[in-house]
Design a protein around this motif. Structure first.
Motif, PDB file in Angstrom:
ATOM      1  N   SER A 153      13.693  28.702  49.377  1.00 23.47           N
ATOM      2  CA  SER A 153      12.526  27.993  48.544  1.00 23.47           C
ATOM      3  C   SER A 153      11.456  28.390  48.333  1.00 23.47           C
ATOM      4  CB  SER A 153      12.512  26.062  49.811  1.00 23.47           C
ATOM      5  OG  SER A 153      13.167  26.292  49.620  1.00 23.47           O
ATOM      6  N   THR A 154      10.463  29.536  48.871  1.00 24.33           N
ATOM      7  CA  THR A 154       9.786  30.646  48.860  1.00 24.33           C
ATOM      8  C   THR A 154       9.931  31.460  47.216  1.00 24.33           C
ATOM      9  OG1 THR A 154       9.078  30.330  51.556  1.00 24.33           O
ATOM     10  CG2 THR A 154       8.225  32.114  49.830  1.00 24.33           C
ATOM     11  N   ILE A 155      11.440  32.126  47.807  1.00 21.91           N
ATOM     12  CA  ILE A 155      11.750  32.938  46.886  1.00 21.91           C
ATOM     13  C   ILE A 155      11.618  32.193  44.867  1.00 21.91           C
ATOM     14  CG2 ILE A 155      13.564  34.825  46.055  1.00 21.91           C
ATOM     15  CD1 ILE A 155      14.080  34.733  48.942  1.00 21.91           C
ATOM     16  N   HIS A 156      12.589  31.034  45.327  1.00 17.55           N
ATOM     17  CA  HIS A 156      12.202  30.140  44.020  1.00 17.55           C
ATOM     18  C   HIS A 156      10.655  29.604  43.298  1.00 17.55           C
ATOM     19  CE1 HIS A 156      12.660  26.199  41.754  1.00 17.55           C
ATOM     20  NE2 HIS A 156      13.958  27.189  41.039  1.00 17.55           N
ATOM     21  N   TYR A 157      10.459  29.570  44.436  1.00 18.70           N
ATOM     22  CA  TYR A 157       8.336  29.397  44.100  1.00 18.70           C
ATOM     23  C   TYR A 157       7.903  30.308  43.707  1.00 18.70           C
ATOM     24  CZ  TYR A 157       3.833  27.199  43.907  1.00 18.70           C
ATOM     25  OH  TYR A 157       1.713  27.050  43.663  1.00 18.70           O
ATOM     26  N   ILE A 158       8.311  31.536  44.408  1.00 22.29           N
ATOM     27  CA  ILE A 158       7.284  33.030  44.111  1.00 22.29           C
ATOM     28  C   ILE A 158       7.634  33.111  42.712  1.00 22.29           C
ATOM     29  CG2 ILE A 158       7.099  35.894  43.997  1.00 22.29           C
ATOM     30  CD1 ILE A 158       7.742  34.211  47.334  1.00 22.29           C
TER      31      ILE A 158
END
Length: 321
Positions: A153-158
Motif C-alpha cells: 500500500s505504501t509503494i502504491h501511495y508513493i
C-alpha cells in the motif's frame, strides 16, 4: 476449498470505523455485540447472536485506552469460545505492547510475550496483525500468526500520490527500520539513506547523523510507527539541512500521542502519511498535513482467504484491487 460455516465479524470500541470498512468490503454486516463499562470501570461484553460452529473474526486494534482495548478483545474472544465458536481469529491491526519485545535493561518485562500468552489463554486460535514492531513477536505465540505488511500500500501511495517520485530517496529514521526502507527502495528502484540517532533517554533524541546523499532529492521517511513524532520531526530537519528538496513521512501506525500533532504542524514535513490501523479522524481536523492510506482491503482479503483456506502470502507483495 470453501467451508460451510459463516464468517462472523465482531468489533470492540477501539476501531469500529475500520471494522465497518472491512465488513463493507466483504459485503457483510458486523455481528451484534455490546461492549460497555460498568460504573466501577469493569468491561462487560454481550454477544448478540449465535456463533455456534461459526468462523469468528474479532477486529480490535491496540490503541486509545490500550488496556481497555486489550481487555475488551480478551473478553470477546473468551465469550465466543464459551459460546462454541468453531474458530476464533483475533484481527489486531496494531499489536499492543509490541515495543516491549525484549529484555533491553535489567528487570525489564517482555510484555509482548505476556500479551501473546493472554490471547492464547483467552481462546484465540489464530492472529492476524499488521507490521509488527519486530517480526520475532510471531514466535511468542503457539498459534498461527499472519503478519501482514503495509509495504504494498505504501509503494502504491508513493507511485500515485507523490509527484516526481522517481527523483526520491527512501530514508530510514533509525537503524532498526533499515530493512523495511531498503525493501521499499529496492521495489521502487530508488536510493536509500539512513539516519543514526543517539538517545539520552526513551522518547528523546539528542543528535542525528545522516548516512547517504539526499541533495536535490525528495526524501521519503519510512517507519513502522509514529508516537510523539520527535524522531520524525528531527529527521526531517536533518534531511532539509543536508539539501533535500522536500520531506514526506510514511508510517504504518500513526499513534500520534502527546504533542505529536503540534510537532508535525511545526515541522518541515510536507505530508505525514499514516494508515487507518489506528483511528485518526479527530486528528485529521487538527493537522492539514495528515493523509491516510486505507488498509481495510488488505485485512478484508486476509480474512476471506483465511476463511476459505487459501494462502495469504499474495498480500505480502500486492494490494487487493
Amino acid at each position: 476449498m470453501s467451508t460451510d460455516n459463516a464468517i462472523k465479524l465482531f468489533t470492540g470500541n477501539a476501531s469500529p470505523a475500520l471494522a465497518k470498512l472491512v465488513a463493507d468490503r466483504m459485503g457483510l454486516n458486523l455481528a451484534k455485540a455490546t461492549v460497555i463499562k460498568f460504573s466501577n470501570q469493569e468491561t462487560s461484553v454481550t454477544i448478540g447472536e449465535s456463533v455456534r460452529d461459526e468462523d469468528v473474526f474479532i477486529i480490535q486494534s491496540g490503541c486509545g485506552e490500550i488496556n481497555d482495548s486489550l481487555m475488551e478483545l480478551l473478553i470477546m474472544i473468551n465469550a465466543c469460545k464459551t459460546a462454541s465458536a468453531r474458530r476464533i481469529t483475533a484481527v489486531i491491526p496494531c499489536f499492543p505492547y509490541a515495543r516491549q519485545d525484549k529484555k533491553d535493561k535489567s528487570r525489564a518485562p517482555i510484555t509482548a510475550r505476556l500479551t501473546a500468552n493472554m490471547l492464547t489463554v483467552a481462546g484465540a486460535d489464530h492472529v492476524i496483525t499488521m507490521d509488527l514492531h519486530a517480526s520475532q513477536i510471531q514466535g511468542f505465540f503457539n498459534i498461527p500468526v499472519d503478519n501482514l505488511y503495509c509495504e504494498p500500500s505504501t509503494i502504491h501511495y508513493i507511485k500515485t500520490k507523490i509527484p516526481n517520485w522517481k527523483n526520491a530517496i527512501i530514508v530510514s529514521p533509525d537503524a532498526g527500520g533499515a530493512k523495511r526502507a531498503t525493501s521499499i527502495a529496492d521495489n521502487l528502484e530508488l536510493d536509500f539513506a539512513l539516519i543514526h540517532k543517539e538517545r539520552k533517554k526513551a522518547n528523546e533524541v539528542s543528535r542525528m547523523v545522516l548516512v547517504g546523499d539526499v541533495t536535490g532529492k525528495i526524501a521519503i521517511l519510512v517507519d513502522d510507527m509514529a508516537d510523539t513524532c520527535g524522531t520524525l520531526g528531527l529527521a526531517a530537519k536533518t534531511l532539509m539541512e543536508n539539501g533535500a528538496e522536500k520531506v514526506y513521512a510514511i508510517v504504518a501506525h500513526g499513534i500520534l500521542s502527546g504533542k505529536a500533532i503540534q510537532v508535525i504542524n511545526d515541522s518541515v514535513i510536507e505530508k505525514m502519511v499514516i494508515t487507518n490501523t489506528i483511528p485518526s479522524e479527530d486528528k485529521m481536523a487538527l493537522c492539514p498535513k495528515l493523509d491516510i492510506i486505507d488498509i481495510s482491503p488488505t485485512i478484508a482479503e486476509a480474512i476471506r482467504r483465511t476463511h476459505n483456506g487459501e494462502s495469504v502470502s499474495y498480500l505480502f507483495s500486492h494490494v487487493p484491487q
